[in-house]
Design a protein around this motif. Structure first.
Motif, PDB file in Angstrom:
ATOM      1  N   GLY A 228       0.786  -1.226   0.000  1.00 18.15           N
ATOM      2  CA  GLY A 228       0.000   0.000   0.000  1.00 18.15           C
ATOM      3  C   GLY A 228       0.816   1.273   0.000  1.00 18.15           C
ATOM      4  O   GLY A 228       0.312   2.346  -0.359  1.00 18.15           O
ATOM      5  N   GLU A 229       2.087   1.177   0.379  1.00 22.42           N
ATOM      6  CA  GLU A 229       2.939   2.373   0.460  1.00 22.42           C
ATOM      7  C   GLU A 229       3.219   2.943  -0.921  1.00 22.42           C
ATOM      8  O   GLU A 229       3.161   4.164  -1.122  1.00 22.42           O
ATOM      9  CB  GLU A 229       4.249   2.001   1.154  1.00 22.42           C
ATOM     10  CG  GLU A 229       5.145   3.180   1.481  1.00 22.42           C
ATOM     11  CD  GLU A 229       6.328   2.783   2.339  1.00 22.42           C
ATOM     12  OE1 GLU A 229       7.159   3.657   2.619  1.00 22.42           O
ATOM     13  OE2 GLU A 229       6.421   1.597   2.731  1.00 22.42           O
ATOM     14  N   ALA A 230       3.483   2.069  -1.880  1.00 25.07           N
ATOM     15  CA  ALA A 230       3.797   2.533  -3.232  1.00 25.07           C
ATOM     16  C   ALA A 230       2.613   3.248  -3.859  1.00 25.07           C
ATOM     17  O   ALA A 230       2.788   4.219  -4.605  1.00 25.07           O
ATOM     18  CB  ALA A 230       4.223   1.353  -4.111  1.00 25.07           C
ATOM     19  N   GLY A 231       1.395   2.781  -3.559  1.00 21.24           N
ATOM     20  CA  GLY A 231       0.210   3.424  -4.116  1.00 21.24           C
ATOM     21  C   GLY A 231       0.048   4.848  -3.626  1.00 21.24           C
ATOM     22  O   GLY A 231      -0.251   5.760  -4.394  1.00 21.24           O
ATOM     23  N   ILE A 232       0.253   5.068  -2.318  1.00 18.69           N
ATOM     24  CA  ILE A 232       0.133   6.418  -1.757  1.00 18.69           C
ATOM     25  C   ILE A 232       1.175   7.344  -2.367  1.00 18.69           C
ATOM     26  O   ILE A 232       0.872   8.464  -2.795  1.00 18.69           O
ATOM     27  CB  ILE A 232       0.273   6.363  -0.222  1.00 18.69           C
ATOM     28  CG1 ILE A 232      -0.943   5.669   0.388  1.00 18.69           C
ATOM     29  CG2 ILE A 232       0.452   7.760   0.364  1.00 18.69           C
ATOM     30  CD1 ILE A 232      -0.836   5.430   1.884  1.00 18.69           C
ATOM     31  N   ILE A 233       2.421   6.874  -2.418  1.00 15.39           N
ATOM     32  CA  ILE A 233       3.503   7.703  -2.968  1.00 15.39           C
ATOM     33  C   ILE A 233       3.263   7.968  -4.451  1.00 15.39           C
ATOM     34  O   ILE A 233       3.447   9.090  -4.934  1.00 15.39           O
ATOM     35  CB  ILE A 233       4.865   7.015  -2.732  1.00 15.39           C
ATOM     36  CG1 ILE A 233       5.175   6.988  -1.225  1.00 15.39           C
ATOM     37  CG2 ILE A 233       5.981   7.735  -3.493  1.00 15.39           C
ATOM     38  CD1 ILE A 233       6.412   6.194  -0.863  1.00 15.39           C
ATOM     39  N   GLY A 234       2.826   6.945  -5.181  1.00 13.19           N
ATOM     40  CA  GLY A 234       2.588   7.113  -6.613  1.00 13.19           C
ATOM     41  C   GLY A 234       1.493   8.120  -6.905  1.00 13.19           C
ATOM     42  O   GLY A 234       1.631   8.958  -7.799  1.00 13.19           O
ATOM     43  N   TRP A 235       0.394   8.053  -6.148  1.00 13.69           N
ATOM     44  CA  TRP A 235      -0.701   8.996  -6.379  1.00 13.69           C
ATOM     45  C   TRP A 235      -0.286  10.425  -6.064  1.00 13.69           C
ATOM     46  O   TRP A 235      -0.670  11.355  -6.770  1.00 13.69           O
ATOM     47  CB  TRP A 235      -1.913   8.600  -5.541  1.00 13.69           C
ATOM     48  CG  TRP A 235      -2.794   7.610  -6.230  1.00 13.69           C
ATOM     49  CD1 TRP A 235      -2.869   6.277  -6.014  1.00 13.69           C
ATOM     50  CD2 TRP A 235      -3.710   7.894  -7.301  1.00 13.69           C
ATOM     51  NE1 TRP A 235      -3.773   5.694  -6.874  1.00 13.69           N
ATOM     52  CE2 TRP A 235      -4.316   6.662  -7.668  1.00 13.69           C
ATOM     53  CE3 TRP A 235      -4.081   9.052  -7.973  1.00 13.69           C
ATOM     54  CZ2 TRP A 235      -5.274   6.576  -8.682  1.00 13.69           C
ATOM     55  CZ3 TRP A 235      -5.039   8.966  -8.982  1.00 13.69           C
ATOM     56  CH2 TRP A 235      -5.616   7.739  -9.327  1.00 13.69           C
ATOM     57  N   LEU A 236       0.504  10.622  -5.021  1.00 15.47           N
ATOM     58  CA  LEU A 236       0.953  11.984  -4.698  1.00 15.47           C
ATOM     59  C   LEU A 236       1.946  12.502  -5.737  1.00 15.47           C
ATOM     60  O   LEU A 236       1.910  13.677  -6.106  1.00 15.47           O
ATOM     61  CB  LEU A 236       1.566  12.009  -3.299  1.00 15.47           C
ATOM     62  CG  LEU A 236       0.545  11.928  -2.152  1.00 15.47           C
ATOM     63  CD1 LEU A 236       1.243  11.653  -0.830  1.00 15.47           C
ATOM     64  CD2 LEU A 236      -0.267  13.219  -2.067  1.00 15.47           C
ATOM     65  N   LEU A 237       2.808  11.623  -6.234  1.00 12.11           N
ATOM     66  CA  LEU A 237       3.796  12.055  -7.219  1.00 12.11           C
ATOM     67  C   LEU A 237       3.188  12.312  -8.595  1.00 12.11           C
ATOM     68  O   LEU A 237       3.806  12.972  -9.427  1.00 12.11           O
ATOM     69  CB  LEU A 237       4.915  11.012  -7.339  1.00 12.11           C
ATOM     70  CG  LEU A 237       5.913  10.939  -6.182  1.00 12.11           C
ATOM     71  CD1 LEU A 237       6.911   9.825  -6.422  1.00 12.11           C
ATOM     72  CD2 LEU A 237       6.644  12.268  -5.997  1.00 12.11           C
TER      73      LEU A 237
ATOM     74  N   MET B 206      -7.067  16.694  -9.501  1.00 16.65           N
ATOM     75  CA  MET B 206      -8.337  16.567  -8.783  1.00 16.65           C
ATOM     76  C   MET B 206      -8.506  15.182  -8.159  1.00 16.65           C
ATOM     77  O   MET B 206      -9.182  15.031  -7.137  1.00 16.65           O
ATOM     78  CB  MET B 206      -9.496  16.857  -9.733  1.00 16.65           C
ATOM     79  CG  MET B 206      -9.606  18.314 -10.152  1.00 16.65           C
ATOM     80  SD  MET B 206     -10.936  18.603 -11.347  1.00 16.65           S
ATOM     81  CE  MET B 206     -12.375  18.221 -10.361  1.00 16.65           C
ATOM     82  N   LEU B 207      -7.896  14.172  -8.737  1.00 18.20           N
ATOM     83  CA  LEU B 207      -8.043  12.819  -8.218  1.00 18.20           C
ATOM     84  C   LEU B 207      -7.177  12.544  -6.992  1.00 18.20           C
ATOM     85  O   LEU B 207      -7.460  11.623  -6.224  1.00 18.20           O
ATOM     86  CB  LEU B 207      -7.668  11.807  -9.320  1.00 18.20           C
ATOM     87  CG  LEU B 207      -8.661  11.647 -10.476  1.00 18.20           C
ATOM     88  CD1 LEU B 207      -8.027  10.832 -11.595  1.00 18.20           C
ATOM     89  CD2 LEU B 207      -9.929  10.966  -9.984  1.00 18.20           C
ATOM     90  N   THR B 208      -6.139  13.348  -6.791  1.00 22.48           N
ATOM     91  CA  THR B 208      -5.112  12.999  -5.810  1.00 22.48           C
ATOM     92  C   THR B 208      -5.652  12.892  -4.385  1.00 22.48           C
ATOM     93  O   THR B 208      -5.543  11.840  -3.746  1.00 22.48           O
ATOM     94  CB  THR B 208      -3.968  14.026  -5.857  1.00 22.48           C
ATOM     95  OG1 THR B 208      -3.434  14.070  -7.179  1.00 22.48           O
ATOM     96  CG2 THR B 208      -2.860  13.630  -4.895  1.00 22.48           C
ATOM     97  N   VAL B 209      -6.206  13.974  -3.846  1.00 24.02           N
ATOM     98  CA  VAL B 209      -6.637  13.971  -2.441  1.00 24.02           C
ATOM     99  C   VAL B 209      -7.747  12.953  -2.180  1.00 24.02           C
ATOM    100  O   VAL B 209      -7.670  12.190  -1.198  1.00 24.02           O
ATOM    101  CB  VAL B 209      -7.056  15.386  -1.993  1.00 24.02           C
ATOM    102  CG1 VAL B 209      -7.699  15.348  -0.605  1.00 24.02           C
ATOM    103  CG2 VAL B 209      -5.845  16.308  -1.977  1.00 24.02           C
ATOM    104  N   PRO B 210      -8.802  12.874  -3.014  1.00 24.34           N
ATOM    105  CA  PRO B 210      -9.840  11.864  -2.742  1.00 24.34           C
ATOM    106  C   PRO B 210      -9.312  10.436  -2.714  1.00 24.34           C
ATOM    107  O   PRO B 210      -9.856   9.595  -1.992  1.00 24.34           O
ATOM    108  CB  PRO B 210     -10.832  12.071  -3.897  1.00 24.34           C
ATOM    109  CG  PRO B 210     -10.637  13.476  -4.326  1.00 24.34           C
ATOM    110  CD  PRO B 210      -9.180  13.741  -4.141  1.00 24.34           C
ATOM    111  N   VAL B 211      -8.274  10.144  -3.494  1.00 20.69           N
ATOM    112  CA  VAL B 211      -7.732   8.783  -3.512  1.00 20.69           C
ATOM    113  C   VAL B 211      -6.786   8.556  -2.330  1.00 20.69           C
ATOM    114  O   VAL B 211      -6.810   7.503  -1.676  1.00 20.69           O
ATOM    115  CB  VAL B 211      -6.994   8.517  -4.847  1.00 20.69           C
ATOM    116  CG1 VAL B 211      -6.245   7.184  -4.788  1.00 20.69           C
ATOM    117  CG2 VAL B 211      -7.979   8.510  -6.007  1.00 20.69           C
ATOM    118  N   VAL B 212      -5.946   9.544  -2.027  1.00 30.11           N
ATOM    119  CA  VAL B 212      -4.892   9.366  -1.025  1.00 30.11           C
ATOM    120  C   VAL B 212      -5.432   9.457   0.397  1.00 30.11           C
ATOM    121  O   VAL B 212      -5.002   8.708   1.289  1.00 30.11           O
ATOM    122  CB  VAL B 212      -3.770  10.411  -1.243  1.00 30.11           C
ATOM    123  CG1 VAL B 212      -2.781  10.394  -0.081  1.00 30.11           C
ATOM    124  CG2 VAL B 212      -3.041  10.126  -2.547  1.00 30.11           C
TER     125      VAL B 212
END
Length: 389
Positions: A322-331, A368-374
């Motif tokens: 799950g860590e890679a997903g959070i970092i990937g979405w923010l980047l 726009m997708l970043t915060v709702p997903v992260v």
């Protein structure tokens, strides 16, 4: 100016859009709506009355200075010392987070080569493909800072890690832009500028540590104008010069709280003009469907490539699930820097207005997708916030 400052703020505040669309994103969207493809098409006489050539000229002047300041601040805030301390982790993550989406975006660029209306009149095929690919790989460092603050992790270890990865990628982004803009007919002038810049940087850094703290702000602005002018004169772009001006400055030369205030004030007072001027450059000449299809393909390449890259990095570095997903979405946050990057490509006629519009839509959607997903993912994995590597 009344339209620029009132409409986005009212939509943002009354619509309570902050969770999925920060104010800067609303400002960009309003700029698109007020552009020739929407307002100009629906009410052409009103559009020509409001945005006549004199008004557009004045707005562009403000926008150029605003974005120069913003890019310089982004350069100053790059902390390469921290990246060096964690060089293996930073290098692996940053290279994969940049390289995979760049390849994916380049594939979309190659596909667009086969259709008329996407490639700029002065572009070689490789310049267009690389420009589109890098647009998909860009991380908007200033917007990333704002989102990390919103998520309350900016000063936490995970926030600082993500900033390190984005900082390294920022340097690569501007280096690729300089490569794309390299003009073999004026290569002597460009090499001359880079050599002069190197010598001037040594003298400038010696000067800055010797002058009073209050004077450094004024000297920094003089340095910004000189570097931007030199880069533009050499055939690169004033934005490349603005980034170079900032990246050779040390953040320690300035009071951090004042630097944060300057960035926020530029965002509030000046950057909305840039967002509107960006919207005025959008075009739907190829038809809305074609532009939206291209934007969707670019969005998939951008987000998919970034997530694949960070997941590979997670496997190599042994991250938690799950860590890679959070970092990937923010980047994958785009917005400002990608819009600036695409503006340069449009100025140099590497891409057309239609390609610019597709890239702009991709940047808005990805941000726009970043915060709702992260946000929900972070709540489920609070232990990640305090991990240093």
């Amino acid at each position: 100016m009344l339209l620029i400052f009132s409409i986005p703020w009212l939509i943002w505040r009354l619509g309570r859009t902050d969770y999925w669309a920060p104010l800067v994103v609303v400002q960009i969207i309003v700029g698109i709506v007020l552009g020739p493809g929407m307002l100009g098409r629906a009410y052409p006489e009103y559009y020509q009355f409001i945005f006549n050539p004199a008004v557009i000229g004045a707005l562009n002047g403000i926008a150029w200075w605003a974005v120069m300041l913003f890019v310089m601040i982004a350069g100053i805030e790059l902390d390469l010392a921290k990246a060096w301390q964690h060089r293996r982790e930073s290098a692996v993550t940053a290279s994969l987070a940049l390289g995979v989406p760049m390849v994916a975006g380049s594939v979309v660029g190659i596909a667009l080569l086969g259709y008329a209306g996407w490639v700029g009149s002065k572009a070689l095929p490789w310049q267009f493909v690389l420009g589109v690919g890098m647009s998909c790989a860009v991380t908007a460092l200033p917007i990333l800072v704002l989102l990390l603050e919103k998520l309350e992790i900016l000063r936490q270890p995970i926030g600082q890690r993500i900033l390190r990865y984005a900082s390294i990628d920022d340097i690569a982004i501007w280096g690729v832009l300089a490569l794309i803009l390299l003009d073999w007919e004026r290569v002597g002038r460009q090499v001359g500028f880079l050599l002069a810049f190197g010598i001037a940087t040594i003298l400038y850094r010696r000067l800055m540590v010797r002058i009073p703290h209050a004077d450094r702000w004024y000297v920094a602005l003089i340095w910004l104008a000189a570097c931007a002018f030199g880069a533009d004169w050499s055939g690169l772009h004033y934005m490349v010069g603005a980034f170079l001006a900032g990246v050779v400055m040390d953040a320690a030369w300035f009071d951090q709280s004042k630097m944060d205030m300057l960035r926020n004030h530029v965002l509030i007072v000046l950057m909305p003009v840039f967002f509107l001027s960006t919207g005025l450059r959008t075009s739907w000449e190829l038809g809305g469907a074609a532009v939206f299809v291209a934007a969707a393909a670019l969005l998939v390449a951008s987000i998919g490539g970034k997530l694949i890259g960070t997941h590979i990095a997670g496997k190599v570095l042994g991250w938690e699930p799950g860590e890679a997903g959070i970092i990937g979405w923010l980047l994958q946050t785009k917005a400002l820097i990608m819009i600036i990057f695409a503006n340069v490509l449009l100025d140099k006629q590497i891409i057309t207005a239609a390609t610019f519009t597709a890239l702009l839509l991709m940047a808005v959607a990805s941000t726009m997708l970043t915060v709702p997903v992260v946000y929900p993912r972070l709540n489920r994995m609070r232990q990640l916030i305090f991990r240093t590597t």
